[in-house]
Write a protein that holds these residues in place. Structure first.
Motif, PDB file in Angstrom:
ATOM      1  N   PRO A  75       3.941 -11.148   8.312  1.00  7.34           N
ATOM      2  CA  PRO A  75       4.663 -11.247   7.703  1.00  7.34           C
ATOM      3  C   PRO A  75       5.781 -11.764   7.579  1.00  7.34           C
ATOM      4  O   PRO A  75       5.647 -12.821   7.955  1.00  7.34           O
ATOM      5  CB  PRO A  75       4.712 -10.527   9.566  1.00  7.34           C
ATOM      6  N   GLY A  95      -1.785  -3.555   3.966  1.00  8.85           N
ATOM      7  CA  GLY A  95      -0.032  -3.163   4.822  1.00  8.85           C
ATOM      8  C   GLY A  95       0.523  -2.675   3.869  1.00  8.85           C
ATOM      9  O   GLY A  95       0.145  -1.597   2.706  1.00  8.85           O
ATOM     10  N   LYS A 130       7.688  -7.243   9.284  1.00 12.25           N
ATOM     11  CA  LYS A 130       6.512  -6.463  10.648  1.00 12.25           C
ATOM     12  C   LYS A 130       5.287  -6.760  10.615  1.00 12.25           C
ATOM     13  O   LYS A 130       4.899  -6.428  11.429  1.00 12.25           O
ATOM     14  CB  LYS A 130       7.363  -5.715  11.556  1.00 12.25           C
ATOM     15  N   GLU A 131       4.636  -6.096   9.205  1.00  6.98           N
ATOM     16  CA  GLU A 131       3.536  -5.650   8.527  1.00  6.98           C
ATOM     17  C   GLU A 131       2.832  -7.221   8.405  1.00  6.98           C
ATOM     18  O   GLU A 131       4.209  -7.494   6.587  1.00  6.98           O
ATOM     19  CB  GLU A 131       3.609  -4.971   7.942  1.00  6.98           C
ATOM     20  N   LYS A 132       1.869  -7.174   8.125  1.00  5.53           N
ATOM     21  CA  LYS A 132       1.333  -8.641   6.647  1.00  5.53           C
ATOM     22  C   LYS A 132       1.428  -7.267   5.464  1.00  5.53           C
ATOM     23  O   LYS A 132       0.883  -5.987   5.786  1.00  5.53           O
ATOM     24  CB  LYS A 132       0.329  -8.820   7.342  1.00  5.53           C
TER      25      LYS A 132
END
Length: 171
Positions: A75, A95, A130-132
């Motif tokens: 992230p 993702g 917030k997310e890979k």
């Protein structure tokens, strides 16, 4: 008779050559690059922000003027601004990947999406806040070169581009 049996075996089992060997190269047949055999590296802070890992998948060759790598962005991680003299193709595998251009266009790519970047377009790509995100990068070469790295994308620029892209996507 042996030739017929060999052809029947290959037709039944598929390609049976499990090489990345000189013999395979001399025979001009398919090759298999074993997972991890080309290594990888952690992203250099001069050209990446945040935690980035690159696993090399295959190299360019005389008949394939591009190489491939799997790039994992934690992230908030992203590339610096850069260009590719012969273009680049990104295939999102996990993702979400965000990509933006100097023209101010930021886009969101999800699993299964493909990002097509023409030659010499200044751009960046990476994960969201917030997310890979993970993508396969197929990077073409021109005159032995595949990328020109430019300046890092600041946190403020990056966050602004992400929020703008998400705002447009939610409309």
């Amino acid at each position: 008779m042996q030739k017929f049996i060999a052809i029947a075996l290959v037709a039944t089992l598929g390609c049976v050559n499990i090489a990345y060997t000189e013999e395979a190269k001399m025979q001009k047949t398919q090759e298999i690059v074993k997972d991890g055999s080309l290594g990888g590296f952690k992203g250099d802070s001069k050209i990446f922000s945040g935690e980035v890992n690159v696993k090399m998948l295959f190299k360019s060759d005389s008949y394939r003027p591009f190489g491939g790598g799997e790039v994992t962005f934690s992230p908030r991680a992203r590339t610096a601004w850069h260009t590719h003299p012969a273009g680049q193709t990104l295939i999102v595998t996990q993702g979400t990947i965000y990509t933006g251009t100097k023209a101010g266009i930021t886009q969101i790519a999800k699993v299964g999406d493909v990002v097509l970047c023409p030659p010499d377009v200044e751009h960046w790509h990476g994960a969201g806040l917030k997310e890979k995100g993970v993508h396969i990068a197929l990077t073409h070469e021109k005159d032995g070169k595949n990328v020109t790295w430019l300046e890092l994308l600041s946190d403020t620029e990056y966050e602004g581009y992400i929020k703008e892209a998400e705002g447009k996507a939610n409309k």
